[in-house]
Design an enzyme around this catalytic site. Structure first.
Site, PDB file in Angstrom:
ATOM      1  N   SER A 114       0.842  -1.208   0.000  1.00  0.00           N
ATOM      2  CA  SER A 114       0.000   0.000   0.000  1.00  0.00           C
ATOM      3  C   SER A 114       0.875   1.254   0.000  1.00  0.00           C
ATOM      4  O   SER A 114       0.395   2.347  -0.303  1.00  0.00           O
ATOM      5  CB  SER A 114      -0.928   0.012   1.229  1.00  0.00           C
ATOM      6  N   GLU A 169      -0.209 -12.264  -1.219  1.00  0.00           N
ATOM      7  CA  GLU A 169      -1.632 -12.293  -1.592  1.00  0.00           C
ATOM      8  C   GLU A 169      -1.899 -13.489  -2.486  1.00  0.00           C
ATOM      9  O   GLU A 169      -1.295 -13.615  -3.553  1.00  0.00           O
ATOM     10  CB  GLU A 169      -1.998 -11.024  -2.384  1.00  0.00           C
ATOM     11  N   GLU A 171      -9.386  -9.620   3.777  1.00  0.00           N
ATOM     12  CA  GLU A 171      -9.699  -8.238   3.386  1.00  0.00           C
ATOM     13  C   GLU A 171     -10.996  -8.190   2.582  1.00  0.00           C
ATOM     14  O   GLU A 171     -11.209  -8.978   1.647  1.00  0.00           O
ATOM     15  CB  GLU A 171      -8.549  -7.658   2.530  1.00  0.00           C
TER      16      GLU A 171
HETATM   17  O1  KIV Z   1      -0.489  -3.441   1.641  1.00  0.00           O
HETATM   18  C1  KIV Z   1      -1.233  -3.345   2.630  1.00  0.00           C
HETATM   19  O2  KIV Z   1      -1.293  -2.330   3.311  1.00  0.00           O
HETATM   20  C2  KIV Z   1      -2.064  -4.472   2.971  1.00  0.00           C
HETATM   21  C3  KIV Z   1      -3.047  -4.309   4.081  1.00  0.00           C
HETATM   22  C4  KIV Z   1      -4.186  -3.494   3.639  1.00  0.00           C
HETATM   23  C5  KIV Z   1      -3.470  -5.600   4.648  1.00  0.00           C
HETATM   24  O3  KIV Z   1      -1.962  -5.497   2.359  1.00  0.00           O
END
Ligand code: KIV
Length: 318
Positions: free
Chosen positions: A70, A140, A207
């Site tokens: 993120s 993921e 999520e």
């Molecule tokens: O990259 C991220 O921040 C995440 C979280 C939202 C779990 O994968």
């Protein structure tokens, strides 16, 4: 004699310096997170991308710091996580490690860092621990990721899995959409969750899925589930730190609760600073070093320190 071995050494003024309260308790480990689930103790997780925020959350007693991909959106200003590279996440992991004493650090494996081959996945995963000083990686994927997870775990690298809304599949999902809303889709996510747990994942991020599905997965698995937009019945919760602290003024997804309004406070502070500089009221005498003492020779003058008290490095060096 090289420069490093001269004495006295030049004083290192570190961002992570200064007196501070030690975060409570022993470092959070993989076995401890498993025990927290068995004891019914909820796990707290937040994303962090630099040493200062890591220190802030570590001092607050947050258990897990996720160096999430993120960072592509909140730090780099991209519109998805897809452009983020392994090198970039590792760079941020190292910074987070310098600001952390107690929390468990997880490095997020970015888009295409594990899919090409198991060898590639293993090499990349290892770098998060050896170069990034993370204690685990997050990846993921569901059933299709299970064989890779198994190999990474066999190499001694703990893996946190992530199913449901997986942002790296934004194009396949047709946007950032809640997943598992039909019975068939929910069954697929449950199957994904079981597959990654069987492959040896030590924790699982859920999520953007319905609350009852998250509860069923949590009740089914022995490993802790950590929810984001997955309701209150997961074993723990995670939020992106910029969301939690109110640093994303244009974005407020339904599942986000803001615990501060740092963006607004930052704008107000910067505005005050700008006003004071323009008005000539900053810096004042309190924030300056006075005038040259004309009677002393340079050898008699005490060295002026830029800081007010002795400083010491905070986190591990490197
Ligand atoms: O990259 C991220 O921040 C995440 C979280 C939202 C779990 O994968």
């Amino acid at each position: 004699m090289d420069r490093e071995s001269t004495w006295p050494r030049p004083k290192r003024v570190s961002l992570m310096s200064g007196r501070r309260r030690a975060p409570e308790g022993r470092p959070v480990t993989v076995p401890r997170l498993g025990k927290m689930k068995r004891d019914g103790e909820r796990v707290t997780m937040v994303t962090a991308y630099d040493a200062t925020f890591a220190r802030l959350f570590d001092e607050a007693g947050i258990d897990v710091l996720l160096v999430g991909d993120s960072l592509g959106m909140v730090v780099q200003g991209q519109d998805s996580t897809l452009p983020v590279t392994v090198d970039e996440v590792i760079y941020h992991c190292r910074a987070v490690a310098r600001g952390t004493r107690r929390a468990h650090i997880v490095g997020d494996m970015p888009f295409m860092s594990w899919q090409v081959s198991v060898e590639d996945a293993l090499r990349n995963a290892g770098r998060f621990l050896s170069e990034g000083r993370a204690q685990a990686v997050k990846l993921e994927g569901g059933v299709e990721a299970a064989p890779t997870i198994e190999r990474i775990v066999q190499a001694g690298i703990p893996v946190m899995a992530h199913v449901g809304l997986t942002p790296q599949s934004v194009h396949a999902m047709g946007g950032f959409r809640v997943q598992g809303k039909t019975e068939a889709a929910a069954a697929r996510i449950l199957r994904d969750a079981k597959a990654v747990a069987d492959a040896g994942a030590y924790a699982l991020v859920l999520e953007g899925i319905p609350t009852d599905l998250a509860r069923e997965i949590t009740d089914t698995l022995d490993i802790p589930t950590i929810g984001i937009g997955a309701g209150p019945d997961c074993d723990g919760q995670v939020l992106v730190c910029y969301d939690l602290l109110g640093l994303t003024p244009d974005l407020k997804p339904k599942f986000v609760k803001r615990y501060a309004e740092f963006f607004d406070e930052g704008v107000a502070a910067a505005r005050r600073y700008g006003d004071e500089v323009r008005a000539g009221s900053f810096p004042d005498a309190e924030h300056g070093f006075g005038n040259v003492k004309k009677t002393e020779t340079p050898a008699q003058a005490p060295g002026l320190s830029l800081v007010q008290e002795p400083r010491r490095a905070y986190g591990p060096k490197g």
